[in-house]
Scaffold this motif. Structure first.
Motif, PDB file in Angstrom:
ATOM      1  N   ASP A  38       0.835  -1.208   0.000  1.00  0.00           N
ATOM      2  CA  ASP A  38       0.000   0.000   0.000  1.00  0.00           C
ATOM      3  C   ASP A  38       0.868   1.255   0.000  1.00  0.00           C
ATOM      4  N   LEU A  39       1.890   1.262   0.845  1.00  0.00           N
ATOM      5  CA  LEU A  39       2.722   2.468   0.973  1.00  0.00           C
ATOM      6  C   LEU A  39       3.551   2.711  -0.287  1.00  0.00           C
ATOM      7  N   ALA A  40       3.918   1.634  -0.981  1.00  0.00           N
ATOM      8  CA  ALA A  40       4.662   1.779  -2.237  1.00  0.00           C
ATOM      9  C   ALA A  40       3.697   1.935  -3.424  1.00  0.00           C
ATOM     10  N   HIS A  41       2.420   1.736  -3.154  1.00  0.00           N
ATOM     11  CA  HIS A  41       1.359   1.775  -4.153  1.00  0.00           C
ATOM     12  C   HIS A  41       1.693   0.888  -5.365  1.00  0.00           C
ATOM     13  N   VAL A  42       1.821  -0.397  -5.079  1.00  0.00           N
ATOM     14  CA  VAL A  42       2.102  -1.367  -6.136  1.00  0.00           C
ATOM     15  C   VAL A  42       1.201  -2.587  -5.911  1.00  0.00           C
ATOM     16  N   ARG A  43       0.723  -3.172  -6.998  1.00  0.00           N
ATOM     17  CA  ARG A  43      -0.128  -4.367  -6.888  1.00  0.00           C
ATOM     18  C   ARG A  43       0.735  -5.555  -6.479  1.00  0.00           C
ATOM     19  N   PRO A  44       0.169  -6.487  -5.674  1.00  0.00           N
ATOM     20  CA  PRO A  44       0.963  -7.617  -5.197  1.00  0.00           C
ATOM     21  C   PRO A  44       1.673  -8.378  -6.323  1.00  0.00           C
ATOM     22  N   GLY A  45       0.958  -8.652  -7.409  1.00  0.00           N
ATOM     23  CA  GLY A  45       1.528  -9.449  -8.494  1.00  0.00           C
ATOM     24  C   GLY A  45       2.632  -8.742  -9.250  1.00  0.00           C
TER      25      GLY A  45
END
Ligand SMILES: [Mg+2]
Length: 199
Positions: free
Chosen positions: A151-158
């Motif tokens: 969330d903090l890096a704003h990146v999707r898990p995949g």
């Protein structure tokens, strides 16, 4: 899927472990401490240290300086710091990858030792943020720290890869949908990242 971010464990990957079993054994022996008394006290104090609820001085007061010693807290802290050594090949690979990827730390460590290690080995020169247990108040392998970091890096898990030397931590990263690489050495890591399309 495109890889957009790499998340790095530090202990056992970019550097030697910070204050794990081997490092504790070495320092405990050097100062002639009773290993079992120290071990009992360490076990109670270390979760608070690594969640950032206890500073290193308080940890040392509880685990070592609860009784008179013929050495000082500064001596003990210096010995704790001295066992941290760099993994030079992996650091070089990380610096190279940092020119092409967003990269962050995702590690368990107490605040004082983490700051010493980041500063001494210039980890902030290629890692953009430090999602570390002492700042976030949660630890690997709990899923919460991985979700917070994503969330903090704003990146999707995949689109994220977790690089860690502990299988349990890699499995936990995969459980929240991240890609995971179980780190063994720099050459193996380079190959594993290439297979994920992240080289
Ligand atoms: Mg590790």
């Amino acid at each position: 899927m495109t890889i957009r971010a790499l998340f790095w464990d530090i202990g056992g990957v970019l550097l030697t472990n910070g204050w794990d079993r081997e490092q504790r054994a070495e320092v405990v022996t050097r100062f002639g401490l009773d290993a079992s008394a120290f071990g009992e006290r360490h076990k109670l104090a270390v979760p608070e240290l690594e969640r950032g609820r206890m500073v290193l001085g308080e940890y040392m007061a509880q685990t070592v300086f609860y009784t008179p010693r013929d050495f000082t807290p500064d001596d003990f802290r210096a010995a704790m710091e001295a066992v941290s050594q760099p993994h030079l090949e992996t650091l070089a690979l990380a610096r190279e990858l940092g020119t092409r990827h967003r990269m962050y730390a995702l590690n368990n460590e107490g605040r004082d030792l983490n700051e010493y290690r980041v500063r001494t080995y210039g980890l902030n020169q290629f890692l953009l943020g430090f999602f570390t247990s002492c700042y976030l108040g949660v630890m690997k392998p709990g899923p919460a720290i991985y979700r917070l970091a994503l969330d903090l890096a704003h990146v999707r898990p995949g689109e994220a890869v977790m690089i860690d030397d502990r299988a349990q931590n890699v499995e936990a990263a995969r459980s929240v949908g991240m890609q995971g690489v179980l780190y063994e050495n720099a050459a193996q890591l380079r190959k594993a990242l290439a297979e994920l399309g992240a080289e």
